[in-house]
Design an enzyme around this catalytic site. Structure first.
Site, PDB file in Angstrom:
ATOM      1  N   SER A 196       0.845  -1.193   0.000  1.00  0.00           N
ATOM      2  CA  SER A 196       0.000   0.000   0.000  1.00  0.00           C
ATOM      3  C   SER A 196       0.883   1.248   0.000  1.00  0.00           C
ATOM      4  O   SER A 196       1.652   1.454  -0.941  1.00  0.00           O
ATOM      5  CB  SER A 196      -0.963  -0.043   1.186  1.00  0.00           C
ATOM      6  OG  SER A 196      -1.996   0.919   1.049  1.00  0.00           O
ATOM      7  N   GLU A 316      -9.274  -4.736  -4.373  1.00  0.00           N
ATOM      8  CA  GLU A 316      -8.744  -3.656  -3.540  1.00  0.00           C
ATOM      9  C   GLU A 316      -9.849  -2.702  -3.087  1.00  0.00           C
ATOM     10  O   GLU A 316      -9.859  -2.200  -1.966  1.00  0.00           O
ATOM     11  CB  GLU A 316      -7.695  -2.848  -4.319  1.00  0.00           C
ATOM     12  CG  GLU A 316      -6.564  -3.647  -4.923  1.00  0.00           C
ATOM     13  CD  GLU A 316      -5.387  -3.812  -3.985  1.00  0.00           C
ATOM     14  OE1 GLU A 316      -5.530  -3.486  -2.798  1.00  0.00           O
ATOM     15  OE2 GLU A 316      -4.330  -4.272  -4.456  1.00  0.00           O
ATOM     16  N   HIS A 408      -7.845  -5.448  -0.143  1.00  0.00           N
ATOM     17  CA  HIS A 408      -6.587  -4.734   0.093  1.00  0.00           C
ATOM     18  C   HIS A 408      -5.906  -5.286   1.352  1.00  0.00           C
ATOM     19  O   HIS A 408      -6.506  -5.359   2.420  1.00  0.00           O
ATOM     20  CB  HIS A 408      -6.901  -3.249   0.279  1.00  0.00           C
ATOM     21  CG  HIS A 408      -5.710  -2.364   0.359  1.00  0.00           C
ATOM     22  ND1 HIS A 408      -4.860  -2.150  -0.703  1.00  0.00           N
ATOM     23  CD2 HIS A 408      -5.215  -1.601   1.378  1.00  0.00           C
ATOM     24  CE1 HIS A 408      -3.908  -1.308  -0.345  1.00  0.00           C
ATOM     25  NE2 HIS A 408      -4.093  -0.967   0.911  1.00  0.00           N
TER      26      HIS A 408
END
Length: 498
Positions: A196, A316, A408
């Site tokens: 991320s 995600e 995610h």
């Protein structure tokens, strides 16, 4: 002849540190890699740690960076010790065995506003145990203390620098180069990886001449690399933040760090509503440390010529669509295209049912923030160095039942070889534990092989700009050639904020 156990006391350039044995590992915690960025060093580039006499205890995690208290999984809980004095790191390795061992350095996520090396989602001691490597995780400053260009509020006597969070990362990598041999690691075999915001950091570093020589290969998991802005825009946001602070600019040096973090969060949410997909916090293109937009540098094939693994997760967007301040809505989509490339709107939205429906919006966020920019980066970088691209599709029944899918961060337990992490525990609920165990072996094994050799396993074909072969991690892995070409082509007509 039996393997030799490493001593728990190790000499660094600043002094000796004592770690401890933990379940077959020797771990050193809370080791300073820079001086505390407090007082006159707030908003300044990190300075070398002050040397100490004797042996420093390194058996307890250091405090996490100051941030909103959200969760110990990804940052700080209600009772997590926090401090601006946070520039410390963790080193873990098997207790036995001779060096030099490959080194993996991890940069955590959290949108540059939360996160810590010791947060549950980002710990990597299990990877050191699984692969006989040296694992390093380090804290860097988050929020406005690290990722907003406040430099115009500095003076000749008390300057303020941009990109101090990024400078923290460079300082930690420099510490690794100078000290890791004492812990049994090979300073010439360092793999940098992150997820991320950490993935964005990894790619930003890959685009920067200043990072040359600090690592040998990189892995970027779910990077939002297009959400990097120029100094002019960052300074506009800084002015908004300063105007909202009690005491204005004069308070920057002395304001309580938690008050500053809360004000930054409010600003970030307001900006995300006005300029969807824009994030206040992150690396700043300052023309100096960061000479150009990292996504553009890599797309042009002008980054450091190092091997790269890059990939995203299939779903995600599911997590972000549950965050009211960040979720995509038809109104925000209108604002997005109006502020960037209006002519791309019709073609892009045609791939998402015109932007109608929950699933279409989740897909849109996935591709906008993560997948489409990652594909462009992979294509450009593959012209100068080996690239392997992946997509993480594994979504056990419990994750599907929660509406998250391959969300995610869902790959982290598998990459870190963590059997007791949250997604691994969810996988065990409805009969997917065996598949999850096998996937953990494949993913962590691939990351470890890359760290040892600079290449992915033989079963994972490399990516190039011609056939764009992508490895899909799932119950049964597979290779796909140029996944979703029409969607990729549509996104090629759009460019992010400058």
């Amino acid at each position: 002849m039996g393997a030799t156990a490493i001593d728990t006391v190790v000499r660094t350039r600043a002094g000796r540190v004592r770690g401890r044995r933990e379940a077959g590992l020797t771990v050193w915690r809370g080791v300073p890699y820079a001086a505390p960025p407090i007082g006159p060093l707030r908003f300044r580039a990190p300075q070398p740690p002050t040397p100490w006499a004797g042996v420093r205890d390194a058996t307890v995690d250091g405090p996490v960076p100051v941030q909103p208290r959200t969760s110990t999984l990804t940052g700080a809980g209600l009772r997590t010790p926090m401090s601006e004095d946070c520039l410390t790191l963790t080193v873990a390795r098997r207790t036995t065995g001779s060096g030099p061992k490959p080194v993996l350095v991890f940069i955590y996520g959290g949108a540059f506003g939360i996160g810590a090396a010791t947060a549950g989602a980002y710990r990597g001691e299990s990877l050191a145990a699984a692969g006989d490597v040296v694992f390093v995780g380090f804290n860097y400053r988050v929020g406005a203390l690290g990722w907003l260009d406040l430099s115009e509020y500095g003076t000749a006597e008390a300057p303020i620098e941009a990109n101090v969070g990024l400078r923290d990362q460079l300082a930690a990598l420099t510490w690794v180069r100078e000290n890791i041999a004492a812990f049994g690691g090979d300073p010439d075999n360092v793999t940098l990886f992150g997820e991320s915001a950490g993935g964005s950091s990894v790619l930003t570093l890959l685009s920067m001449p200043a990072a040359a020589g600090l690592f040998r290969r990189v892995i970027a998991e779910s990077p939002a690399i297009a959400a990097v802005h120029g100094s002019e825009r960052s300074r506009e946001w800084a002015a908004e933040l300063v105007a909202a602070l009690p005491g204005g600019a004069a308070a920057l040096r002395t304001i309580d760090a938690e008050v500053l973090a809360a004000a930054t969060t409010r600003l970030d949410l307001a900006v995300s509503d006005r300029l969807p997909a824009a994030r206040v916090l992150g690396p700043v293109v300052d023309g100096d440390l960061v000479p150009d937009y990292p996504a553009e540098v890599l797309r042009r094939g002008e980054g450091l010529p190092l091997p790269l693994i890059v990939g995203t997760n299939a779903d995600e967007g599911t997590l972000f669509q549950r965050m009211p301040g960040l979720k995509a809505t038809p109104v925000r989509m209108e604002r997005l295209f109006a502020a960037t490339v209006p002519s791309a709107k019709e073609r892009v939205l045609a791939e998402y049912a015109g932007g109608r429906g929950a699933r279409a919006l989740e897909r849109f966020v996935t591709d906008l923030m993560f997948w489409a920019p990652a594909v462009e980066v992979a294509a450009g970088h593959s012209r100068i160095a080996p690239v392997w691209m992946y997509r993480f599709d594994f979504a056990p029944p419990a994750m599907r039942a929660l509406g998250l899918g391959a969300a995610h961060g869902a790959e982290l337990d598998h990459v870190m070889a963590r059997r007791g992490g949250p997604t691994r525990r969810l996988a065990s609920l409805f009969g997917a534990d065996r598949a999850a165990r096998a996937l953990t072996g494949r993913m962590s094994g691939a990351w470890l092989r890359f760290a040892r050799t600079g290449a992915a396993p033989d079963w994972w074909p490399p990516f190039d700009d011609a056939d764009r072969r992508t490895w899909v991690f799932d119950r049964e892995d597979r290779s796909e050639s140029d996944p979703r070409p029409h969607v990729r082509s549509a996104w090629g007509t759009w460019r992010p904020y400058g």
